[in-house]
Design a protein around this motif. Structure first.
Motif, short mmCIF file in Angstrom:
data_model
loop_
_atom_site.label_atom_id
_atom_site.label_comp_id
_atom_site.label_asym_id
_atom_site.label_seq_id
_atom_site.Cartn_x
_atom_site.Cartn_y
_atom_site.Cartn_z
N ILE A 104 0.60 -1.24 0.04
CA ILE A 104 0.06 -0.06 -0.19
C ILE A 104 1.03 1.37 -0.07
N GLY A 105 2.06 1.14 0.45
CA GLY A 105 2.91 2.42 0.64
C GLY A 105 3.20 2.72 -0.90
N THR A 106 3.80 1.64 -1.69
CA THR A 106 4.31 1.74 -2.87
C THR A 106 3.08 2.69 -3.86
N LEU A 107 1.85 1.77 -3.40
CA LEU A 107 0.80 2.37 -4.47
C LEU A 107 0.25 3.86 -4.03
N ASP A 108 0.47 4.14 -2.68
CA ASP A 108 0.56 5.70 -2.39
C ASP A 108 1.53 6.40 -3.17
N ALA A 109 2.50 5.96 -2.97
CA ALA A 109 3.82 6.91 -3.57
C ALA A 109 3.42 7.09 -5.03
N LEU A 110 2.96 6.13 -5.78
CA LEU A 110 2.57 6.32 -7.20
C LEU A 110 1.28 7.27 -7.33
N ALA A 111 0.32 7.37 -6.23
CA ALA A 111 -0.78 8.08 -6.41
C ALA A 111 -0.40 9.66 -6.19
N LYS A 112 0.74 9.81 -5.51
CA LYS A 112 1.24 10.91 -5.16
C LYS A 112 2.03 11.61 -6.08
N GLY A 113 2.80 10.50 -7.07
CA GLY A 113 3.72 10.86 -8.04
C GLY A 113 3.43 10.77 -9.50
N PRO A 114 4.01 9.83 -10.16
CA PRO A 114 3.44 9.83 -11.49
C PRO A 114 2.00 9.58 -11.90
N LEU A 115 1.31 8.82 -10.94
CA LEU A 115 -0.10 8.80 -11.42
C LEU A 115 -1.12 9.82 -10.77
N ALA A 116 -0.59 10.75 -10.18
CA ALA A 116 -1.34 11.57 -9.52
C ALA A 116 -2.50 12.22 -10.30
N ASP A 117 -2.28 12.22 -11.60
CA ASP A 117 -3.53 12.76 -12.50
C ASP A 117 -4.06 11.76 -13.19
N ASN A 118 -4.07 10.54 -12.78
CA ASN A 118 -4.64 9.49 -13.40
C ASN A 118 -5.83 8.99 -12.49
N THR A 119 -7.06 9.55 -13.21
CA THR A 119 -8.46 9.24 -12.07
C THR A 119 -8.71 7.90 -12.29
N GLY A 120 -8.60 7.06 -13.36
CA GLY A 120 -8.67 5.66 -12.94
C GLY A 120 -8.01 5.09 -12.02
N TYR A 121 -6.81 5.08 -11.91
CA TYR A 121 -5.89 4.68 -10.99
C TYR A 121 -6.31 5.15 -9.38
N LEU A 122 -6.55 6.51 -9.39
CA LEU A 122 -6.93 6.93 -8.03
C LEU A 122 -8.12 6.16 -7.67
N GLU A 123 -9.22 5.97 -8.41
CA GLU A 123 -10.54 5.33 -8.01
C GLU A 123 -10.38 4.07 -7.77
N LEU A 124 -9.65 3.27 -8.53
CA LEU A 124 -9.32 1.78 -8.31
C LEU A 124 -8.28 1.82 -6.82
N LEU A 125 -7.59 2.61 -6.67
CA LEU A 125 -6.85 2.58 -5.35
C LEU A 125 -7.61 2.72 -4.14
N LYS A 126 -8.83 3.65 -4.21
CA LYS A 126 -9.61 3.90 -3.26
C LYS A 126 -10.57 2.94 -3.07
N LYS A 127 -10.67 2.14 -3.97
CA LYS A 127 -11.83 1.03 -4.03
C LYS A 127 -11.00 -0.13 -3.36
#
Length: 453
Positions: A104-127
């Motif tokens: 989960i730490g790595t996924l959070d780091a991606l959400a705050k970095g390279p994939l911060a603007d990827n809406t699909g990724y952010l929604e999937l991570l939240k789910k």
């Protein structure tokens, strides 16, 4: 005059005014002999099972690398309560660090970095986040089942390191007042992470008392830290078991009963004065304790007197349901690499978890004399015995022959040893026989040397 002086020295020792280390060592030796030669009748041993983190379990690929993931622990806990229907579960293990094995730490780091603007990724991570927060999932199980976590206090002077989150005190400082310095005090602690500590229904420390010779003969049921009092693991598991009985009988929610402390006069300890602790009562059971809140460990036998089941056998499905159903389970380790072995009267390499199992067995036993104890009256009877024997020896030794004098000494010494043995085998009373033996022997030797040489 010399005989009276010698007698006074031993009286002062029995009253704890003057400490003579050799006499304490002799009493410890006597206790070790009694507990090995005449162990108590098995107190609730069949009700307790030790779930062992052994070498076989550490090498099982299904469990992964140690420390195991909280996801694995959650699966084990669910299996124990839902499939095996265990009664209470206690951990002689500390969960001191957050579990990051889910990634989960790595996924959070991606959400705050390279994939911060990827809406699909952010929604999937939240789910999927709730399924990846293994600590929170394990915490929910701690709230759901009768589970007791373990932790420890640092007892060394200056060792004030504080790690993890300490549970709420069993007794707050303003509820009771006990003689200063009598109860064992912690200077720091090592506990579980906050999310688990806050979720658990109960927790207890697993500190023993180590005697000067390095052996463990006592466990403090309470430890004082920053004015508050914290219960031991064995006491916490016992209270949880009793709370479960009350809940099942009444149909009400699980509620752990408070501890009631008693002083030497048999009065309830309150927030006033500074009495000396003498007993702890919970769920109608009064437990005799020393002034430092300690109890003697009533060792039921050598290592592995209790049933041990391997984690490996559990996860592989080799454990029968009957082996765990309605049992109190303690999780501990015998793996040499995890170094939880203690020196005890029963052996130099004794699993720490089994020390707590012995104390718990005494607490769960319905026998009145299940717990080794030393009645308060003995603090006065022992000095009185020394005084009586001194008067008797002074009246007799000067009037008999050397051979008869030796016979008197041997008779009194033998009577003292047999009396101590009777008190142990009949009532599990732990008398201090060394001061009386010392007084009898020293007075005999002085009179023998003075009169005949």
């Amino acid at each position: 005059l010399v005989s009276c002086l010698l007698s006074s020295i031993f009286v002062l020792h029995s009253l704890n005014v003057l400490v003579l280390p050799p006499l304490n060592a002799l009493d410890r030796f006597a206790y070790d002999y009694l507990i090995r030669a005449n162990p108590p009748s098995q107190n609730a041993v069949d009700h307790i099972v030790i779930l062992d983190i052994d070498e076989k379990s550490l090498s099982n690929p299904k469990l992964g690398r140690w420390p195991w993931s909280r996801d694995v622990m959650s699966q084990v806990v669910t299996t124990l309560f839902e499939d095996y229907e265990v009664r209470v579960l206690g951990f002689d293990v500390v969960f001191s660090e957050p579990d990051t094995s889910s990634g989960i730490g790595t996924l959070d780091a991606l959400a705050k970095g390279p994939l911060a603007d990827n809406t699909g990724y952010l929604e999937l991570l939240k789910k999927i986040r709730p399924k990846l927060e293994y600590d929170s999932i394990f915490g929910e199980l701690l709230m759901q089942y009768p589970i007791v976590l373990g932790y420890y206090f640092n007892l060394g002077t200056g060792d004030n390191v504080k790690a993890g989150a300490l549970p709420l005190p069993t007794i707050f400082s303003d509820e009771v007042s006990i003689k200063a310095g009598s109860v064992v005090e912690g200077t720091g602690y090592g506990s579980n992470i906050a999310v688990l500590t806050d979720a658990a229904l109960a927790a207890g420390h697993f500190n023993p008392i180590v005697d000067p010779d390095g052996l463990i003969r006592k466990v403090p049921l309470l430890i004082k830290f920053e004015g508050d009092f914290f219960e031991s693991l064995s006491l916490a598991v016992f209270r949880m078991s009793k709370a479960l009985e009350r809940a099942e009988a009444s149909g009400k929610a699980l509620s752990v009963q408070p501890l009631v402390l008693f002083d030497e006069a048999g009065e309830v300890v309150t927030g006033e004065g500074s009495p000396v602790l003498n007993a702890i009562q919970v769920a109608g059971k009064r437990i005799p304790v020393g002034p430092d809140s300690s109890v003697f460990v009533s060792y039921q036998g050598p290592q592995r007197t209790f049933t041990y089941l391997s984690f490996d056998d559990l996860v592989e499905g080799r454990v029968k349901l009957e082996a765990l159903r309605d049992k109190v389970v303690l999780v501990g380790t015998t793996a040499p690499g995890l170094s939880d072995f203690r020196s005890t009267p029963m052996g130099a390499l004794y699993p720490g978890v089994e020390v707590h199992a012995n104390v718990l067995a005494s607490l769960l036993s319905e026998r009145a004399s299940a717990m080794p104890w030393r009645p308060i009256e003995f603090r006065f009877l022992e000095p009185l015995g020394i005084f009586v024997c001194t008067i008797f020896l002074l009246l007799v030794l000067g009037r008999v022959s050397p051979l008869a004098s030796m016979g008197v000494w041997l008779s009194l010494s033998l009577a003292t040893l047999l009396g101590g043995g009777y008190l142990w085998t009949g009532y599990q009373v732990v008398p201090q026989i060394a001061p009386l033996l010392g007084a009898i022997t020293s007075i005999f030797l002085w009179n023998f040397a003075y009169q005949f040489y």
